[in-house]
Design a protein around this motif. Structure first.
Motif, PDB file in Angstrom:
ATOM      1  N   GLU A 153       0.930  -1.462  -0.041  1.00 57.51           N
ATOM      2  CA  GLU A 153      -0.022   0.069   0.017  1.00 57.51           C
ATOM      3  C   GLU A 153       0.888   1.259   0.066  1.00 57.51           C
ATOM      4  O   GLU A 153       0.622   2.201  -0.732  1.00 57.51           O
ATOM      5  CB  GLU A 153      -1.056   0.094   1.353  1.00 57.51           C
ATOM      6  CG  GLU A 153      -1.943  -0.909   1.314  1.00 57.51           C
ATOM      7  CD  GLU A 153      -2.744  -1.128   2.260  1.00 57.51           C
ATOM      8  OE1 GLU A 153      -2.449  -0.457   3.466  1.00 57.51           O
ATOM      9  OE2 GLU A 153      -3.905  -1.755   2.320  1.00 57.51           O
ATOM     10  N   ARG A 154       1.849   1.211   0.807  1.00 59.31           N
ATOM     11  CA  ARG A 154       2.797   2.459   0.990  1.00 59.31           C
ATOM     12  C   ARG A 154       3.579   2.440  -0.281  1.00 59.31           C
ATOM     13  O   ARG A 154       3.576   3.753  -0.935  1.00 59.31           O
ATOM     14  CB  ARG A 154       4.021   2.164   1.837  1.00 59.31           C
ATOM     15  CG  ARG A 154       3.321   2.233   3.456  1.00 59.31           C
ATOM     16  CD  ARG A 154       4.206   2.678   4.506  1.00 59.31           C
ATOM     17  NE  ARG A 154       5.386   1.543   4.608  1.00 59.31           N
ATOM     18  CZ  ARG A 154       5.230   0.193   5.085  1.00 59.31           C
ATOM     19  NH1 ARG A 154       4.343   0.118   5.925  1.00 59.31           N
ATOM     20  NH2 ARG A 154       6.152  -0.244   5.077  1.00 59.31           N
ATOM     21  N   GLN A 155       3.941   1.534  -1.149  1.00 54.83           N
ATOM     22  CA  GLN A 155       4.537   1.826  -2.470  1.00 54.83           C
ATOM     23  C   GLN A 155       3.668   2.181  -3.332  1.00 54.83           C
ATOM     24  O   GLN A 155       4.092   3.125  -4.353  1.00 54.83           O
ATOM     25  CB  GLN A 155       4.914   0.227  -2.848  1.00 54.83           C
ATOM     26  CG  GLN A 155       6.189  -0.495  -2.246  1.00 54.83           C
ATOM     27  CD  GLN A 155       6.389  -1.830  -2.662  1.00 54.83           C
ATOM     28  OE1 GLN A 155       5.399  -2.715  -2.903  1.00 54.83           O
ATOM     29  NE2 GLN A 155       7.801  -2.264  -2.666  1.00 54.83           N
ATOM     30  N   ALA A 156       2.413   1.913  -3.530  1.00 57.22           N
ATOM     31  CA  ALA A 156       1.411   2.596  -4.239  1.00 57.22           C
ATOM     32  C   ALA A 156       1.177   3.922  -4.272  1.00 57.22           C
ATOM     33  O   ALA A 156       0.901   4.980  -4.985  1.00 57.22           O
ATOM     34  CB  ALA A 156       0.230   1.793  -4.337  1.00 57.22           C
ATOM     35  N   LYS A 179      14.828  -7.172 -21.852  1.00 54.61           N
ATOM     36  CA  LYS A 179      14.310  -7.756 -20.843  1.00 54.61           C
ATOM     37  C   LYS A 179      14.745  -6.598 -19.793  1.00 54.61           C
ATOM     38  O   LYS A 179      16.042  -5.912 -19.737  1.00 54.61           O
ATOM     39  CB  LYS A 179      15.243  -9.159 -20.429  1.00 54.61           C
ATOM     40  CG  LYS A 179      14.761 -10.241 -21.162  1.00 54.61           C
ATOM     41  CD  LYS A 179      15.722 -11.152 -20.904  1.00 54.61           C
ATOM     42  CE  LYS A 179      15.450 -12.355 -22.041  1.00 54.61           C
ATOM     43  NZ  LYS A 179      15.935 -12.143 -23.378  1.00 54.61           N
ATOM     44  N   PHE A 180      14.117  -6.319 -18.807  1.00 55.51           N
ATOM     45  CA  PHE A 180      14.173  -5.315 -18.072  1.00 55.51           C
ATOM     46  C   PHE A 180      13.288  -5.857 -16.661  1.00 55.51           C
ATOM     47  O   PHE A 180      12.079  -5.955 -16.377  1.00 55.51           O
ATOM     48  CB  PHE A 180      13.726  -4.090 -18.130  1.00 55.51           C
ATOM     49  CG  PHE A 180      14.274  -2.858 -17.684  1.00 55.51           C
ATOM     50  CD1 PHE A 180      15.623  -2.270 -18.140  1.00 55.51           C
ATOM     51  CD2 PHE A 180      13.690  -2.335 -16.222  1.00 55.51           C
ATOM     52  CE1 PHE A 180      16.079  -1.306 -17.249  1.00 55.51           C
ATOM     53  CE2 PHE A 180      14.450  -1.218 -15.706  1.00 55.51           C
ATOM     54  CZ  PHE A 180      15.461  -0.742 -16.070  1.00 55.51           C
ATOM     55  N   ALA A 181      14.133  -5.914 -15.589  1.00 55.91           N
ATOM     56  CA  ALA A 181      13.530  -6.440 -14.213  1.00 55.91           C
ATOM     57  C   ALA A 181      12.631  -5.178 -13.669  1.00 55.91           C
ATOM     58  O   ALA A 181      12.907  -4.000 -13.422  1.00 55.91           O
ATOM     59  CB  ALA A 181      14.597  -6.805 -13.238  1.00 55.91           C
ATOM     60  N   ILE A 182      11.294  -5.603 -13.092  1.00 57.33           N
ATOM     61  CA  ILE A 182      10.456  -4.517 -12.622  1.00 57.33           C
ATOM     62  C   ILE A 182      10.236  -5.134 -11.077  1.00 57.33           C
ATOM     63  O   ILE A 182       9.728  -6.119 -10.669  1.00 57.33           O
ATOM     64  CB  ILE A 182       9.248  -4.727 -13.271  1.00 57.33           C
ATOM     65  CG1 ILE A 182       9.266  -4.383 -14.726  1.00 57.33           C
ATOM     66  CG2 ILE A 182       8.127  -3.461 -12.717  1.00 57.33           C
ATOM     67  CD1 ILE A 182      10.052  -3.268 -15.130  1.00 57.33           C
ATOM     68  N   PRO A 183      10.333  -4.147 -10.130  1.00 57.45           N
ATOM     69  CA  PRO A 183      10.155  -4.659  -8.515  1.00 57.45           C
ATOM     70  C   PRO A 183       8.732  -4.454  -8.475  1.00 57.45           C
ATOM     71  O   PRO A 183       8.089  -3.772  -9.153  1.00 57.45           O
ATOM     72  CB  PRO A 183      11.082  -3.517  -8.109  1.00 57.45           C
ATOM     73  CG  PRO A 183      10.869  -2.221  -8.813  1.00 57.45           C
ATOM     74  CD  PRO A 183      11.137  -2.710 -10.301  1.00 57.45           C
ATOM     75  N   THR A 184       8.377  -4.706  -7.423  1.00 56.00           N
ATOM     76  CA  THR A 184       6.940  -4.457  -6.844  1.00 56.00           C
ATOM     77  C   THR A 184       6.710  -3.111  -6.897  1.00 56.00           C
ATOM     78  O   THR A 184       7.600  -2.278  -6.402  1.00 56.00           O
ATOM     79  CB  THR A 184       6.541  -5.033  -5.584  1.00 56.00           C
ATOM     80  OG1 THR A 184       7.680  -4.770  -4.480  1.00 56.00           O
ATOM     81  CG2 THR A 184       6.693  -6.978  -5.314  1.00 56.00           C
ATOM     82  N   ALA A 185       5.447  -2.590  -7.516  1.00 57.17           N
ATOM     83  CA  ALA A 185       5.194  -1.322  -7.729  1.00 57.17           C
ATOM     84  C   ALA A 185       5.916  -0.651  -8.713  1.00 57.17           C
ATOM     85  O   ALA A 185       6.045   0.777  -8.732  1.00 57.17           O
ATOM     86  CB  ALA A 185       5.086  -0.469  -6.306  1.00 57.17           C
TER      87      ALA A 185
END
Length: 343
Positions: free
Chosen positions: A158-161, A319-325
């Motif tokens: 939630e804080r990430q969003a 290719k590109f890594a995406i973290p949560t949020a």
């Protein structure tokens, strides 16, 4: 890097896995180009897609995904300003051929869900072999976590969003475009992330004053099955019934794509979708966007790491890594194939 939105080794490994599936996908999509709707006779996949370089750093092979900071680096904007981006996109659409279309696709991954927390606790191997097939557990400290089916965001998620919301507000102050169409995976973690990311900007509850939105009008996200995470086997990837999704998000204006079923008709315990199969789904999503929303240039999609990886495969993006949020903006060129070329 951002204190809340951080890349993990698991994110990197996930983004670079299953390279053999790319070759399989190219074969499958080549065959799918010739498929037609049995009722109308129309081509089902009339658009071909490619990434337009020079707009965002993430598409540049020289950008290091491990040190890249989404928030502090203006979402990766490679041009001098957002105004320059909007002008260049306008010119591309104005001067392109009639069968060409250029759009900015903002691919957002949901914030941390309880299944992501479980992976961080148990490790990816134990998760895949055991915990992904469970509904949750009680931790040694007595805290119970539940991740299946259809987990919620954790407090960190939630804080990430909320961090994304602040970041977009800052970029909008500096000229960033506000999307005019919003699409979401049917999973709760994605819908929650979309709401928290865009609330007060373009999303509000039905009883709130939409004139106070930065967009000056309320937008209505569309829930689409083709944006869901990799299908099957993992209980976190089994969605809630349609009525539950509606109870949670209809007050924020969420609607459903045509034909959306009450129950999850795709999930199976004994099968897991391959990347090549998921990439065909991603292509179907892109086909829908380019075919049915020709006037919308700025598109927001909120989904999952696996689904963004599938979109990357379908587009031929690096290719590109995406973290949560995390968020991956991509300028996409769509070219509509003439009917006589696929006969």
């Amino acid at each position: 890097m951002s204190d809340l939105i951080k890349i993990t080794q698991c994110d990197v490994e996930d983004a670079h896995a299953n390279t053999d599936q790319e070759v399989i996908y190219r074969k499958l999509i080549s065959e799918a180009r010739y498929q037609r709707d049995p009722e109308t006779g129309n081509t089902l996949r009339p658009w071909k897609f490619e990434v337009v370089q020079g707009f965002f750093k993430q598409s540049d092979e020289s950008t290091d995904e491990l040190s890249f900071d989404l928030i502090r680096d203006n979402f990766g904007l490679a041009l001098g300003s957002w105004s320059a981006l909007k002008l260049k996109l306008h010119e591309l659409n104005l001067n392109g051929s009639p069968n060409e279309s250029y759009k900015l696709l903002i691919c957002a991954r949901h914030g941390q869900g309880y299944h992501n927390e479980a992976v961080s606790i148990f490790g990816i191997e134990e998760w895949n072999n055991h915990w992904s097939h469970c509904t949750g557990t009680t931790l040694p400290d007595g805290r119970e976590i539940v991740w299946g089916p259809d987990p919620m965001l954790t407090p960190l998620g939630e804080r990430q969003a909320d961090e994304l919301n602040k970041a977009w507000r800052k970029q909008i102050e500096h000229g960033a475009p506000i999307p005019t169409k919003y699409f979401s995976s049917p999973f709760t973690r994605s819908c929650m992330t979309l709401v928290r990311t865009w609330r007060g900007i373009s999303i509000c509850e039905e009883n709130e004053d939409q004139s106070k939105l930065l967009s000056s009008k309320r937008h209505f996200p569309i829930v689409m099955e083709n944006l869901r995470e990799t299908i099957g086997s993992h209980l976190c990837d089994k969605r809630s019934p349609k009525k539950i999704i509606a109870q949670r998000f209809s007050r924020f204006g969420f609607t459903f794509e045509k034909g959306f079923q009450e129950e999850d008709i795709y999930y199976r315990d004994d099968w897991r979708e391959s990347l090549s199969e998921q990439s065909l789904r991603a292509d179907a999503f892109l086909q829908d966007v380019f075919e049915n929303y020709p006037d919308d240039i700025y598109i927001s999609s909120t989904s999952h790491a696996g689904e963004i990886r599938a979109i990357i495969t379908a587009l031929g993006h690096r290719k590109f890594a995406i973290p949560t949020a995390g968020t991956l903006p991509i300028v996409v060129k769509g070219t509509r194939i003439q009917e006589d070329l696929v006969l």
